[in-house]
Design a protein around this motif. Sequence first.
Motif, mmCIF file in Angstrom:
data_model
loop_
_atom_site.group_PDB
_atom_site.id
_atom_site.type_symbol
_atom_site.label_atom_id
_atom_site.label_comp_id
_atom_site.label_asym_id
_atom_site.label_seq_id
_atom_site.Cartn_x
_atom_site.Cartn_y
_atom_site.Cartn_z
ATOM 1 N N VAL A 194 107.232 74.263 11.560
ATOM 2 C CA VAL A 194 108.252 73.415 11.019
ATOM 3 C C VAL A 194 109.022 74.127 9.934
ATOM 4 C CG1 VAL A 194 108.989 71.340 9.695
ATOM 5 C CG2 VAL A 194 107.314 71.007 11.658
ATOM 6 N N ILE A 195 108.079 74.774 9.031
ATOM 7 C CA ILE A 195 108.675 75.514 7.746
ATOM 8 C C ILE A 195 109.607 76.643 8.198
ATOM 9 C CG2 ILE A 195 108.062 76.758 5.824
ATOM 10 C CD1 ILE A 195 105.873 74.869 5.298
ATOM 11 N N THR A 196 108.871 77.427 9.222
ATOM 12 C CA THR A 196 109.304 78.646 9.746
ATOM 13 C C THR A 196 110.942 78.370 10.265
ATOM 14 O OG1 THR A 196 107.276 79.748 10.307
ATOM 15 C CG2 THR A 196 109.311 80.372 11.474
ATOM 16 N N GLN A 197 111.225 77.190 11.088
ATOM 17 C CA GLN A 197 112.299 76.976 11.751
ATOM 18 C C GLN A 197 113.274 76.485 10.601
ATOM 19 O OE1 GLN A 197 112.533 74.023 15.000
ATOM 20 N NE2 GLN A 197 110.167 74.493 15.481
ATOM 21 N N LEU A 198 112.920 75.948 9.327
ATOM 22 C CA LEU A 198 113.816 75.392 8.356
ATOM 23 C C LEU A 198 114.261 76.685 7.680
ATOM 24 C CD1 LEU A 198 112.125 72.275 7.006
ATOM 25 C CD2 LEU A 198 114.304 72.396 8.344
ATOM 26 N N GLU A 199 113.225 77.481 7.415
ATOM 27 C CA GLU A 199 113.800 78.921 6.837
ATOM 28 C C GLU A 199 114.279 79.786 7.567
ATOM 29 O OE1 GLU A 199 109.799 79.471 3.664
ATOM 30 O OE2 GLU A 199 109.763 80.458 5.642
ATOM 31 N N LYS A 200 114.473 79.577 8.891
ATOM 32 C CA LYS A 200 115.337 80.590 9.635
ATOM 33 C C LYS A 200 116.703 79.773 9.404
ATOM 34 C CE LYS A 200 112.180 82.420 13.171
ATOM 35 N NZ LYS A 200 111.824 82.542 14.363
ATOM 36 N N ALA A 201 116.816 78.458 9.316
ATOM 37 C CA ALA A 201 118.115 77.938 9.170
ATOM 38 C C ALA A 201 118.941 78.273 7.766
ATOM 39 C CB ALA A 201 118.159 76.535 9.220
ATOM 40 N N GLY A 202 118.032 78.918 7.109
ATOM 41 C CA GLY A 202 118.644 79.253 5.723
ATOM 42 C C GLY A 202 118.257 78.414 4.476
ATOM 43 N N LEU A 203 117.351 77.493 4.650
ATOM 44 C CA LEU A 203 116.908 76.703 3.562
ATOM 45 C C LEU A 203 116.134 77.541 2.611
ATOM 46 C CD1 LEU A 203 116.148 73.204 5.052
ATOM 47 C CD2 LEU A 203 118.153 74.079 4.211
ATOM 48 N N ASP A 204 116.293 77.274 1.363
ATOM 49 C CA ASP A 204 115.307 77.954 0.334
ATOM 50 C C ASP A 204 114.427 77.085 0.005
ATOM 51 O OD1 ASP A 204 114.314 79.323 -1.749
ATOM 52 O OD2 ASP A 204 116.111 78.991 -3.135
ATOM 53 N N LEU A 205 112.984 77.193 0.889
ATOM 54 C CA LEU A 205 111.942 76.101 0.496
ATOM 55 C C LEU A 205 111.199 76.825 -0.417
ATOM 56 C CD1 LEU A 205 111.293 74.828 4.345
ATOM 57 C CD2 LEU A 205 112.096 73.510 2.413
ATOM 58 N N ARG A 206 110.794 75.814 -1.446
ATOM 59 C CA ARG A 206 109.925 76.349 -2.331
ATOM 60 C C ARG A 206 108.670 75.411 -2.626
ATOM 61 N NH1 ARG A 206 114.144 78.369 -7.190
ATOM 62 N NH2 ARG A 206 115.343 79.457 -5.595
ATOM 63 N N PRO A 207 107.216 75.840 -2.456
ATOM 64 C CA PRO A 207 106.283 74.604 -2.702
ATOM 65 C C PRO A 207 106.361 74.116 -4.213
ATOM 66 C CG PRO A 207 105.468 76.973 -2.729
ATOM 67 C CD PRO A 207 106.928 76.957 -2.193
ATOM 68 N N ARG A 208 106.069 72.924 -4.475
ATOM 69 C CA ARG A 208 106.349 72.236 -5.666
ATOM 70 C C ARG A 208 104.783 72.552 -6.387
ATOM 71 N NH1 ARG A 208 108.739 66.110 -7.323
ATOM 72 N NH2 ARG A 208 107.748 66.460 -9.364
ATOM 73 N N ARG A 209 105.048 72.879 -7.680
ATOM 74 C CA ARG A 209 103.965 73.176 -8.379
ATOM 75 C C ARG A 209 103.623 71.939 -9.564
ATOM 76 N NH1 ARG A 209 102.039 77.000 -5.223
ATOM 77 N NH2 ARG A 209 103.486 78.653 -4.845
ATOM 78 N N PRO A 210 102.449 71.827 -10.142
ATOM 79 C CA PRO A 210 102.526 70.548 -10.974
ATOM 80 C C PRO A 210 103.325 70.597 -12.077
ATOM 81 C CG PRO A 210 100.258 71.440 -10.260
ATOM 82 C CD PRO A 210 101.356 72.478 -9.556
#
Length: 458
Positions: free
Chosen positions: A22-38
Amino acid sequence: MATPYPVWFLPFTRQHARLAEVITQLEKAGLDLRPRRPHDAPGGAGILFLDPLSSGPEVLEAVAEARRAPDANVLAVSVGVLSSTSTWALLRSGVADVFSWFDVDHPVEIIVSRLAYWQDLDAQVADLQRRLVGRSERWRDALRQVVDMALSSCQVLITGESGTGKELVAREIHRLDPRPTKRDCVVVDCTNLIPGLSGSELFGHEKGAFTNAISTRDGAVALAHEGTLFLDELGELPLALQAEFLRALQEGTYKRVGSNTWRQARFRLVSATNRDLLAEVHKGAFRQDLYYRVSGWTCHLPPLRERKEDIVPLAEHFFTQQHGIRQPVDRQVYDFLQLRDYPGNVRELQQLITRIASKHLGEGPITIGDIPRADWPDFAQLGAAGPAGNELEAGVTTLLYQGLGLKEIKDQVTEIAKKVAITHECGNLKLAAVRLRCSERILQMHRRDEPEGQLRLV
């Protein structure tokens, strides 16, 4: 197509292979996904990835943390099939939308379109807040709904008590309406319709139709053609006129008083009422068919007592924008304003600020001495023998009857005081600690330990 701002995400699933896909497909679409830190600041656009086995309390805590920021938009995406109960629980917790990735077509496009829409929505809400002032979650939710309604083409019914700003909201809906050729917004106050002449007010009349009809006149329906017709206090619309207006609304046709000619008018209807129209329908005072026609989308504006954290920004707005007063306002004045009851809602607060501003002289700060004597609190009611003291005594009595001891009662009162102070200071722990004369660390521990409720994901 890519969203122009970063999107945080939190995984609550152990289906790692599916999540990676899922994350790979979203990043290929250009989304700047960043894991949220505490340590990341709350809010912003984010995605929760979960499945039916995810920990409900942990998901709910993450949503609550994100929702503490005014720009929070949280999307829940499941990599498994969620039950209807779980979906509704997520929505009630504050998630903006929820769906299962593998159960919909084009999930990437769905997420990208949601994020783009939310970015535009946040910009529209921020612009609205310059005129419809308020920063509380209740008020921001109402403004989001206002923007949604404005961008749609359906009829709108605005409900709320007198003084909550229904006419201002109606004008903003017209302003935001995207129709490229829209014309004016025509306002009709149904409380001012005169029996016998109300048909003329809405539909116009022909010359000689009745006494003093010395010329032909267009009514509100004709004037609102290709624009917006705002009926304020719709519940006051005479029953005899409701059938005629229903035809004009459904068919787009009407007759002037004294005429046999059908005329056409196309308009968008926005209505407002402080009545329970459904109750009026049951009493026979309002037509059921008209009710369902006008209430295509209903928006309820909360009373001021349910968004007290907006009292200070509203007061600041009235002092500066309406009265041009730039001097600081003493804290005791704001305390006084927040402790008052406002049955007249924002309109009553506005009138009170006008009286204070009129009494204020010179260049010094606004102090409690600027509060007119007629607006002073009833000091006889502020002591322990007053209503507040009676309520506290009744509450303690109930706890005693439940078998609680002195320590348990003290702990409950302490926790309530912390919650009230934090709410009073709009979440600012430092100011809340000053008000309670305790350390900020104590309030940080309270926020960490505060129960968030239960969420079933099964």
